[in-house]
Design a protein around this motif. Structure first.
Motif, PDB file in Angstrom:
ATOM      1  N   VAL A   7       0.828  -1.197   0.000  1.00  0.00           N
ATOM      2  CA  VAL A   7       0.000   0.000   0.000  1.00  0.00           C
ATOM      3  C   VAL A   7       0.868   1.255   0.000  1.00  0.00           C
ATOM      4  O   VAL A   7       1.898   1.326   0.669  1.00  0.00           O
ATOM      5  N   ASP A   8       0.459   2.234  -0.801  1.00  0.00           N
ATOM      6  CA  ASP A   8       1.176   3.505  -0.921  1.00  0.00           C
ATOM      7  C   ASP A   8       0.787   4.405   0.257  1.00  0.00           C
ATOM      8  O   ASP A   8      -0.381   4.793   0.398  1.00  0.00           O
ATOM      9  N   THR A   9       1.734   4.746   1.100  1.00  0.00           N
ATOM     10  CA  THR A   9       1.443   5.523   2.316  1.00  0.00           C
ATOM     11  C   THR A   9       1.736   7.019   2.158  1.00  0.00           C
ATOM     12  O   THR A   9       1.641   7.758   3.139  1.00  0.00           O
ATOM     13  N   ARG A  10       2.043   7.468   0.967  1.00  0.00           N
ATOM     14  CA  ARG A  10       2.368   8.890   0.793  1.00  0.00           C
ATOM     15  C   ARG A  10       1.259   9.839   1.243  1.00  0.00           C
ATOM     16  O   ARG A  10       1.554  10.912   1.785  1.00  0.00           O
ATOM     17  N   PRO A  11      -0.033   9.506   1.057  1.00  0.00           N
ATOM     18  CA  PRO A  11      -1.078  10.436   1.523  1.00  0.00           C
ATOM     19  C   PRO A  11      -1.019  10.734   3.014  1.00  0.00           C
ATOM     20  O   PRO A  11      -1.481  11.795   3.449  1.00  0.00           O
ATOM     21  N   LEU A  12      -0.452   9.831   3.813  1.00  0.00           N
ATOM     22  CA  LEU A  12      -0.366  10.069   5.256  1.00  0.00           C
ATOM     23  C   LEU A  12       0.588  11.212   5.591  1.00  0.00           C
ATOM     24  O   LEU A  12       0.609  11.692   6.725  1.00  0.00           O
ATOM     25  N   GLY A  13       1.366  11.646   4.617  1.00  0.00           N
ATOM     26  CA  GLY A  13       2.226  12.806   4.815  1.00  0.00           C
ATOM     27  C   GLY A  13       1.467  14.115   4.804  1.00  0.00           C
ATOM     28  O   GLY A  13       2.014  15.165   5.174  1.00  0.00           O
ATOM     29  N   VAL A  14       0.185  14.076   4.404  1.00  0.00           N
ATOM     30  CA  VAL A  14      -0.671  15.273   4.418  1.00  0.00           C
ATOM     31  C   VAL A  14      -1.390  15.309   5.771  1.00  0.00           C
ATOM     32  O   VAL A  14      -2.215  14.442   6.060  1.00  0.00           O
ATOM     33  N   PRO A  15      -1.084  16.295   6.645  1.00  0.00           N
ATOM     34  CA  PRO A  15      -1.615  16.289   8.016  1.00  0.00           C
ATOM     35  C   PRO A  15      -3.133  16.163   8.107  1.00  0.00           C
ATOM     36  O   PRO A  15      -3.649  15.406   8.923  1.00  0.00           O
ATOM     37  N   ALA A  16      -3.860  16.926   7.282  1.00  0.00           N
ATOM     38  CA  ALA A  16      -5.325  16.887   7.363  1.00  0.00           C
ATOM     39  C   ALA A  16      -5.844  15.494   7.027  1.00  0.00           C
ATOM     40  O   ALA A  16      -6.750  14.976   7.699  1.00  0.00           O
ATOM     41  N   TYR A  17      -5.266  14.890   5.990  1.00  0.00           N
ATOM     42  CA  TYR A  17      -5.697  13.539   5.639  1.00  0.00           C
ATOM     43  C   TYR A  17      -5.309  12.543   6.718  1.00  0.00           C
ATOM     44  O   TYR A  17      -6.084  11.635   7.035  1.00  0.00           O
ATOM     45  N   ARG A  18      -4.122  12.700   7.292  1.00  0.00           N
ATOM     46  CA  ARG A  18      -3.664  11.776   8.333  1.00  0.00           C
ATOM     47  C   ARG A  18      -4.613  11.787   9.524  1.00  0.00           C
ATOM     48  O   ARG A  18      -4.929  10.722  10.085  1.00  0.00           O
ATOM     49  N   ARG A  19      -5.105  12.969   9.912  1.00  0.00           N
ATOM     50  CA  ARG A  19      -6.048  13.039  11.034  1.00  0.00           C
ATOM     51  C   ARG A  19      -7.368  12.348  10.689  1.00  0.00           C
ATOM     52  O   ARG A  19      -7.957  11.649  11.528  1.00  0.00           O
TER      53      ARG A  19
END
Length: 409
Positions: A7-19
């Protein structure tokens, strides 16, 4: 080499998306607990799979009404505020069903009312959250974000039913609903921490005309339309969820543990499918691929219905879950990247009605056919009908069959 398939985890680097992701990870466990508990409570009150299936209608009607309306509103107001409002409605429903359990009212109509209120909250938050994703990250990360969403929902759907089975065994229905009420705080916190997200582009007043515009856009787009149709086929024909309490009673002695395993099985497969979803964004013939994976889902469900050992039921439903999560990533990504931002809320509303409403119709179908043809006939027949129908329909539409998506990497 292996990393390319993880799974590509790059989106978790975006704080709003991570929350959002973490909040959903926490709260969705509670959702899984309630799904098990409410179905079992209705079964104990009625001893009828038909009544368990009717829970689908209690969910479906608010989903249709408020899902389409909520999507239109999401295109016209600050999406952060709307997400908070919908979350509070869903939380109120959880507290309502908890109170009826604490008071031991044993009133099936109060349970249905609580389910309908919860569905109203979900009908507002679902399209709003889906429309937020493309606003807070780059387009190339959207498929990966959807895969991560599927992963976290699936983890909750694995852990939730198992926690629910323990809670039901140790503390009864009130204990199960208490878990959901407490864990919901994670989702609410994520919504509160979002930045302001006012509408972009042309703003339409959220009424019937705006809803019709969104639906017309789908009808005029064969690829979008067929992505909805194949999902309806998958869920209405093959979803066996309403039959779980009856199967647990008939084949596994009414074991709450068996009920928990069955409710978790699809999600276990979905977790595995999402964890190894790195290849999904590299598939270009997504119309053909969608038809094939949905056929796999139907055949896996049919095989599970024939199994008399719990581990085989779980295994085959897990295979179906793997196929389903891959399908969901492709369908969501097609919609989010196909639609202009000013229509994303409305299209997400329609998408959510199909994605969440399809299984509810499937619950009703399963319960009704079990009454007419018995447990095995309803379960196995639905799976086979799904596989045959989706291949016949999905591969017959030229635009859908030939659709090629742009690669994300």
């Amino acid at each position: 080499m292996v990393k390319r398939h993880l799974v590509d985890t790059r989106p978790l680097g975006v704080p709003a998306y991570r929350r959002i992701w973490v909040g959903q990870a926490v709260s969705h466990v509670g959702v899984g607990v309630t799904v098990v508990a409410v179905g079992q409570q209705v079964w104990e009150l009625t001893h009828s799979s038909f009544w368990v299936g009717l829970l689908g209608m209690a969910n479906l009607i608010p989903l249709i009404v408020f899902g389409l309306w909520g999507g239109a509103v999401a295109d016209a107001v600050d999406r952060r505020k709307l997400l908070i409002i919908g979350s509070l409605i869903a939380w109120a429903a959880t507290l309502f069903i908890l109170v009826q359990a604490l008071l031991d009212l044993r009133n099936i109509y109060l349970i249905f009312a609580a389910v309908a209120l919860n569905s109203t909250g979900f009908a507002i938050t679902g399209p709003t959250r889906g429309a937020i994703i493309p606003r807070i990250m780059e387009p190339e990360l959207v498929p990966a974000a959807n895969a991560l969403n599927s992963l976290v929902y699936s983890i909750g759907a694995v852990a939730g039913p198992m926690v629910g089975a323990v809670a039901l065994t140790k503390g009864g229905f009130a204990a199960a609903y208490t878990v959901d009420a407490l864990l919901f705080a994670g989702s609410l916190y994520a919504a509160l921490r979002l930045p302001s997200l006012p509408p972009l582009g042309e703003v339409r007043r959220p009424g019937a005309r705006a809803v019709v515009e969104g639906l017309s856009f789908i009808v005029r787009s064969p690829v979008l339309m067929m992505s909805f149709v194949v999902d309806i086929i998958a869920m209405v024909f093959a979803m066996p969820r309403a039959l779980y309490p009856e199967l647990a009673a008939e084949r596994f002695g009414g074991s709450m543990l068996a009920l928990g395993w069955m409710n978790s099985a699809m999600a276990m497969g979905a977790v595995a499918g999402a964890l190894f979803s790195g290849w999904v964004g590299r598939v270009s013939r997504q119309g053909v691929a969608l038809s094939i994976v949905i056929a796999v889902w139907g055949l896996a469900v049919a095989a599970a219905g024939l199994a008399h050992d719990l581990w085989l039921v779980v295994l085959f439903m897990a295979v179906g879950g793997m196929a389903d999560v891959i399908s969901s990533v492709w369908r969501q990504s097609i919609l989010q990247l196909y639609a202009p931002d000013e229509m994303r809320g409305r299209l997400q509303g329609a998408f959510m009605v199909v994605v969440a409403g399809g299984p509810r119709l499937g619950d009703l179908r399963a319960g009704a056919t079990a009454t007419a043809f018995g447990l095995t006939g309803a379960w196995v027949g639905g799976g086979i009908a799904c596989a045959v129908t989706v291949l016949a329909v999905g591969l017959s539409v030229t635009g859908f069959r030939n659709f090629r998506a742009k690669k994300t990497r």
